[in-house]
Scaffold this motif. Structure first.
Motif, PDB file in Angstrom:
ATOM      1  N   ASP A   1      11.819 -30.765 -10.096  1.00 47.72           N
ATOM      2  CA  ASP A   1      13.513 -30.461  -9.701  1.00 47.72           C
ATOM      3  C   ASP A   1      14.228 -31.270 -10.894  1.00 47.72           C
ATOM      4  O   ASP A   1      15.422 -31.051 -10.846  1.00 47.72           O
ATOM      5  CB  ASP A   1      13.518 -31.113  -8.323  1.00 47.72           C
ATOM      6  N   ASP A   2      13.531 -32.258 -11.564  1.00 51.29           N
ATOM      7  CA  ASP A   2      14.205 -32.829 -12.773  1.00 51.29           C
ATOM      8  C   ASP A   2      14.391 -32.049 -13.814  1.00 51.29           C
ATOM      9  O   ASP A   2      14.916 -32.614 -14.998  1.00 51.29           O
ATOM     10  CB  ASP A   2      13.629 -34.089 -13.093  1.00 51.29           C
ATOM     11  N   THR A   3      14.198 -30.673 -13.757  1.00 54.11           N
ATOM     12  CA  THR A   3      14.506 -29.492 -14.845  1.00 54.11           C
ATOM     13  C   THR A   3      13.646 -29.896 -16.047  1.00 54.11           C
ATOM     14  O   THR A   3      13.793 -29.246 -17.045  1.00 54.11           O
ATOM     15  CB  THR A   3      15.946 -29.622 -15.148  1.00 54.11           C
ATOM     16  N   HIS A   4      12.482 -30.549 -16.000  1.00 49.11           N
ATOM     17  CA  HIS A   4      11.630 -30.649 -16.959  1.00 49.11           C
ATOM     18  C   HIS A   4      10.406 -30.095 -16.595  1.00 49.11           C
ATOM     19  O   HIS A   4       9.866 -29.975 -15.560  1.00 49.11           O
ATOM     20  CB  HIS A   4      11.580 -32.139 -17.389  1.00 49.11           C
ATOM     21  N   ILE A   5       9.527 -29.839 -17.728  1.00 51.13           N
ATOM     22  CA  ILE A   5       8.022 -29.367 -17.702  1.00 51.13           C
ATOM     23  C   ILE A   5       7.336 -30.408 -18.478  1.00 51.13           C
ATOM     24  O   ILE A   5       7.767 -30.871 -19.529  1.00 51.13           O
ATOM     25  CB  ILE A   5       7.863 -27.722 -18.348  1.00 51.13           C
ATOM     26  N   VAL A   6       6.116 -30.795 -17.888  1.00 53.89           N
ATOM     27  CA  VAL A   6       5.289 -31.828 -18.379  1.00 53.89           C
ATOM     28  C   VAL A   6       3.909 -31.225 -18.833  1.00 53.89           C
ATOM     29  O   VAL A   6       3.383 -30.548 -17.968  1.00 53.89           O
ATOM     30  CB  VAL A   6       5.273 -32.967 -17.672  1.00 53.89           C
ATOM     31  N   GLU A   7       3.540 -31.436 -19.969  1.00 57.03           N
ATOM     32  CA  GLU A   7       2.043 -30.925 -20.278  1.00 57.03           C
ATOM     33  C   GLU A   7       1.172 -32.161 -20.031  1.00 57.03           C
ATOM     34  O   GLU A   7       1.353 -33.289 -20.831  1.00 57.03           O
ATOM     35  CB  GLU A   7       2.079 -30.395 -21.678  1.00 57.03           C
ATOM     36  N   TRP A   8       0.044 -32.197 -19.085  1.00 59.57           N
ATOM     37  CA  TRP A   8      -0.773 -33.295 -19.067  1.00 59.57           C
ATOM     38  C   TRP A   8      -1.983 -32.984 -19.892  1.00 59.57           C
ATOM     39  O   TRP A   8      -2.543 -32.015 -19.745  1.00 59.57           O
ATOM     40  CB  TRP A   8      -1.095 -33.444 -17.655  1.00 59.57           C
ATOM     41  N   ASP A   9      -2.405 -34.029 -20.343  1.00 62.39           N
ATOM     42  CA  ASP A   9      -3.800 -34.269 -20.780  1.00 62.39           C
ATOM     43  C   ASP A   9      -4.898 -34.861 -19.602  1.00 62.39           C
ATOM     44  O   ASP A   9      -4.850 -36.025 -19.377  1.00 62.39           O
ATOM     45  CB  ASP A   9      -4.166 -35.204 -22.211  1.00 62.39           C
ATOM     46  N   LEU A  10      -5.643 -33.841 -19.321  1.00 62.75           N
ATOM     47  CA  LEU A  10      -6.627 -34.513 -18.017  1.00 62.75           C
ATOM     48  C   LEU A  10      -7.716 -35.335 -18.544  1.00 62.75           C
ATOM     49  O   LEU A  10      -8.320 -35.989 -17.505  1.00 62.75           O
ATOM     50  CB  LEU A  10      -7.053 -32.975 -17.578  1.00 62.75           C
ATOM     51  N   GLN A  11      -7.854 -35.396 -19.772  1.00 59.45           N
ATOM     52  CA  GLN A  11      -8.965 -36.237 -20.212  1.00 59.45           C
ATOM     53  C   GLN A  11      -8.553 -37.842 -20.172  1.00 59.45           C
ATOM     54  O   GLN A  11      -9.351 -38.523 -19.974  1.00 59.45           O
ATOM     55  CB  GLN A  11      -9.556 -36.056 -21.677  1.00 59.45           C
ATOM     56  N   THR A  12      -7.402 -37.988 -20.712  1.00 56.80           N
ATOM     57  CA  THR A  12      -6.713 -39.119 -20.619  1.00 56.80           C
ATOM     58  C   THR A  12      -5.853 -39.609 -19.470  1.00 56.80           C
ATOM     59  O   THR A  12      -5.749 -40.552 -18.930  1.00 56.80           O
ATOM     60  CB  THR A  12      -5.821 -39.420 -21.751  1.00 56.80           C
ATOM     61  N   GLY A  13      -5.516 -38.361 -18.641  1.00 59.74           N
ATOM     62  CA  GLY A  13      -4.698 -38.653 -17.612  1.00 59.74           C
ATOM     63  C   GLY A  13      -3.168 -39.100 -17.849  1.00 59.74           C
ATOM     64  O   GLY A  13      -2.491 -39.414 -17.008  1.00 59.74           O
ATOM     65  N   LYS A  14      -2.586 -38.793 -19.126  1.00 59.56           N
ATOM     66  CA  LYS A  14      -1.402 -39.165 -19.373  1.00 59.56           C
ATOM     67  C   LYS A  14      -0.392 -38.054 -20.069  1.00 59.56           C
ATOM     68  O   LYS A  14      -0.981 -36.811 -20.100  1.00 59.56           O
ATOM     69  CB  LYS A  14      -1.317 -40.155 -20.724  1.00 59.56           C
ATOM     70  N   THR A  15       0.943 -38.066 -20.214  1.00 55.79           N
ATOM     71  CA  THR A  15       1.828 -37.241 -20.655  1.00 55.79           C
ATOM     72  C   THR A  15       1.360 -36.690 -21.967  1.00 55.79           C
ATOM     73  O   THR A  15       1.220 -37.545 -22.767  1.00 55.79           O
ATOM     74  CB  THR A  15       3.147 -37.525 -20.188  1.00 55.79           C
ATOM     75  N   ARG A  16       1.160 -35.512 -22.307  1.00 53.26           N
ATOM     76  CA  ARG A  16       1.030 -35.239 -23.471  1.00 53.26           C
ATOM     77  C   ARG A  16       2.190 -34.414 -24.188  1.00 53.26           C
ATOM     78  O   ARG A  16       2.589 -34.877 -25.394  1.00 53.26           O
ATOM     79  CB  ARG A  16       0.051 -33.994 -23.722  1.00 53.26           C
ATOM     80  N   CYS A  17       3.124 -33.742 -23.429  1.00 58.49           N
ATOM     81  CA  CYS A  17       4.317 -33.514 -23.818  1.00 58.49           C
ATOM     82  C   CYS A  17       5.301 -33.212 -22.694  1.00 58.49           C
ATOM     83  O   CYS A  17       4.849 -32.820 -21.714  1.00 58.49           O
ATOM     84  CB  CYS A  17       4.103 -32.334 -24.719  1.00 58.49           C
ATOM     85  N   LYS A  18       6.664 -33.363 -22.879  1.00 57.36           N
ATOM     86  CA  LYS A  18       7.659 -33.214 -21.919  1.00 57.36           C
ATOM     87  C   LYS A  18       8.736 -32.661 -22.630  1.00 57.36           C
ATOM     88  O   LYS A  18       9.396 -33.113 -23.709  1.00 57.36           O
ATOM     89  CB  LYS A  18       7.773 -34.492 -21.057  1.00 57.36           C
TER      90      LYS A  18
END
Length: 653
Positions: free
Chosen positions: A139-156
């Motif tokens: 709902d915050d109008t953003h798309i997040v790309e997650w890296d499942l190996q590290t569990g962190k945000t890769r791109c937003k």
């Protein structure tokens, strides 16, 4: 290849596992994740998130099938060494708090938690088909790309001005579809907009790629469905960029709730589509995507389910999955808390099919205890459980013979059925609230609680008890304490009762007035309020039209009645009392009596009256002459004047 994406529709998230369709993942209203085995029709696993009450699950999606190494035990690795079969393992769940939970069905526990990427609720999650990546829209109008190996945000990156309501990744993993106010196609390498599509006026809830072909050559198609929309639109990604309008549309009976499809690999292969609508019906489509089609396409087959009672009741379908062989479907229907899974063969040559099932006998209350992760609490014989009711209402639970002993985890343990557990709850020994006959009474101190219970259970006795109150203050407070999801069911009950007996309608008008005064802001925020309250609107409109006619008729009848009453009153006044109410008497004298006698209506005319008067005067003169002196005869003139004066005096008297 079937679409493995999860459904982010306003209904409860529900999706089959990819390829084998062996499992059905479903999130209930209480925030619990339940995974059902479609082959054995039993509950496979149940997971309760730590924040399931405050941050419920809003969307789920199965990850791509992979080979899982289970456990450190060598025996298991040797027994499964010859079975490198890929299975559905990971399951992504988006929550209302903005976090993404990754659950492992092989471990039976939470794999990891992805947080810090969104500041608002997650509406859609999608797996990358090849890389260890996950995409989420919020709902915050953003798309997040997650890296499942590290569990962190890769791109937003910011996707739209409005909330991102749905996502979908292309089969080759190079493109990403996102839906906000418009549908955008992103290039995942550069994170730039590749195409824009407009055509929906409401939030898009469904996005699926219909073909596996690359975008060049005008062979890439995808479909979209929106809230409160009875159409599925198909879009073509063209090289020349002239793809502003949809090329094909599929007609539905209601908003799409769950969509499953087998994509097309070439122009000679048709797309197979199964759509479960909000009204519980299933529509099957089969179409060759080879260009635009102006005419909307109707379903090739529609499937409905009903019960086997004397008066059949429709059974809602929750989800449907297509099998590789045409005509075979995997269905889930009934209640979200315990759905019924069934594999059926459908003859698509028939346009309308109605399946009759006895849902009660189809329910399986047993659990797969060998692999179930559900832990049953130990019940002590001395423990007491609070029962819904008045504060302090306690009901002891009678434990079994082995209640104090710890349960063994062996295969011999047998789960107790719900019926047996309910039988152990003894309400008759509860101290405190009891009716006149010794039976426990309902909680009647709070009408709002009773009203919610009556609306959820559709119990006429509870609703009648609440609706019989006539105190405006009680009605106002009861309606004000209602939760928002109970407002529309309350209006439906009020509408039904307004159409009944006039005495009931008089009471229901007070409730309708209180609802409109307390919850107008909530009702005005509903986009389909006119359709949901259409019956009430038309009923009020028809009665208002009749009111004007009744008012005119009332005026005419009042005029006639007043005229009849006036005529009746005039007839009663004809008998007049002739007795005098007041008498006036004037003081009288002799002359007055004489003059009064002369004025009687029975006397002669005025001429005769003057002649008689002259004769009387002559006689008096003669008598006076005899009495007077003889000198009086020599003065006739003076005597004549006296006579005239006497005559005038008599006239004056």
């Amino acid at each position: 290849m079937a679409a493995d994406g999860g459904s982010s529709s306003p209904g409860l998230p529900c999706v089959f596992s990819p390829k084998s369709r062996q499992y059905l993942a479903l999130c209930a209203q209480d925030g619990r994740l339940r995974i059902w085995n479609t082959d054995s029709r039993t509950l496979h696993q149940e997971y309760v998130p730590s924040a399931h009450l405050s941050a419920t699950c809003t969307c789920i999606a199965w990850g791509p099938c992979r080979t899982v190494k289970e456990g450190p035990q060598r025996k298991k690795r040797k027994s499964e060494a010859g079975q490198p079969e890929e299975k559905a393992d990971l399951l992504a769940m988006g929550t209302a708090a903005g976090t993404v939970l990754i659950y492992s069905t092989q471990k039976g526990a939470l794999h990891c938690t992805l947080d810090g990427g969104h500041s608002s609720g997650v509406n859609g999650v999608q797996w990358h088909p090849h890389a260890a990546l996950l995409y989420s829209g919020s709902d915050d109008t953003h798309i997040v790309e997650w890296d499942l190996q590290t569990g962190k945000t890769r791109c937003k990156w910011k996707a739209d001005r409005a909330a991102v309501s749905s996502l979908c990744v292309s089969p080759d993993g190079k493109l990403l579809l996102s839906a906000g106010q418009t549908i955008k196609m992103w290039d995942l390498d550069t994170k730039e907009v590749y195409r824009r599509f407009t055509g929906h006026s409401t939030a898009v809830t469904t996005l699926c790629f219909a073909t596996t072909r690359p975008p060049d050559g005008n062979g890439l198609y995808f479909l979209s469905g929106a809230a409160h929309d009875r159409l599925l639109s198909v879009w073509q990604v063209r090289d020349d960029g002239k793809d502003k309008n949809s090329v094909v549309s599929f007609t539905l009976t209601d908003e799409p709730q769950h969509v499953d499809l087998i994509a097309s690999n070439s122009k000679e292969e048709a797309v197979r589509l199964a759509v479960v609508c909000k009204d519980g019906q299933l529509h099957l489509f089969e179409h060759f995507l080879n260009g635009p089609c102006k005419k909307p396409l109707t379903p090739s087959c529609t499937v409905q389910m009903s019960s086997t009672q004397d008066s059949p009741v429709p059974v809602p379908l929750l989800a449907a999955a297509l099998r590789a062989d045409s005509g075979t479907l995997q269905l889930a229907y009934g209640n979200h808390l315990q759905p019924v899974m069934e594999r059926v063969e459908i003859n698509t040559a028939e346009r309308h099919i109605c399946l009759t099932r006895d849902v009660k006998t189809s329910l399986s209350l047993s659990m797969d205890t060998a692999v179930s992760k559900v832990k049953t609490p130990i019940i002590n014989s001395k423990s007491k459980v609070l029962v819904p009711g008045l504060p302090g209402h306690q009901a002891p639970v009678r434990g079994g013979s082995d209640g104090a002993e710890k349960r063994k985890k062996g295969a011999d343990t047998k789960e107790m059925s719900i019926e047996e557990r309910l039988g152990e709850i003894d309400l008759s020994t509860a101290s405190g609230v009891k009716g006149a006959a010794g039976t426990p009474s309902l909680q009647t101190d709070n009408f709002a609680v009773l009203l919610v219970q009556g609306l959820e259970s559709n119990d006429a006795n509870i609703l009648n008890k609440v609706f019989q109150t006539r105190k405006d203050m009680v009605i106002k407070k009861t309606v004000a304490r209602l939760p928002l999801p109970a407002v529309l069911p309350l209006l439906e009950q009020i509408t039904k009762r307004l159409q009944g007996h006039p005495f009931t309608a008089v009471l229901m008008v007070r409730w309708l007035k209180a609802v409109l005064m307390q919850h107008t802001s909530y009702l005005s925020s509903l986009p389909d309020l006119m359709t949901q309250l259409g019956v009430l609107y038309h009923m009020i409109e028809s009665r208002v039209k009749m009111f004007h006619k009744l008012t005119k008729l009332h005026g005419k009848l009042y005029l006639l009645i007043s005229q009849v009453a006036a005529s009746n009153s005039s007839k009663t006044v004809t008998d007049v009392d002739h007795t005098a109410q007041l008498v006036y008497e004037e003081e009288s004298s002799d002359e007055g009596e004489a003059s009064g006698d002369e004025a009687l209506p029975g006397d002669d005319d005025s001429d005769n009256w003057e002649e008689e008067e002259e004769m009387m005067e002559e006689k008096e003169e003669e008598e006076e002459e005899e009495d007077d002196d003889p000198d009086s005869k020599t003065e006739p003139k003076t005597n004549g004047e006296d006579d005239m004066e006497q005559e005038h005096e008599s006239e004056e008297e």
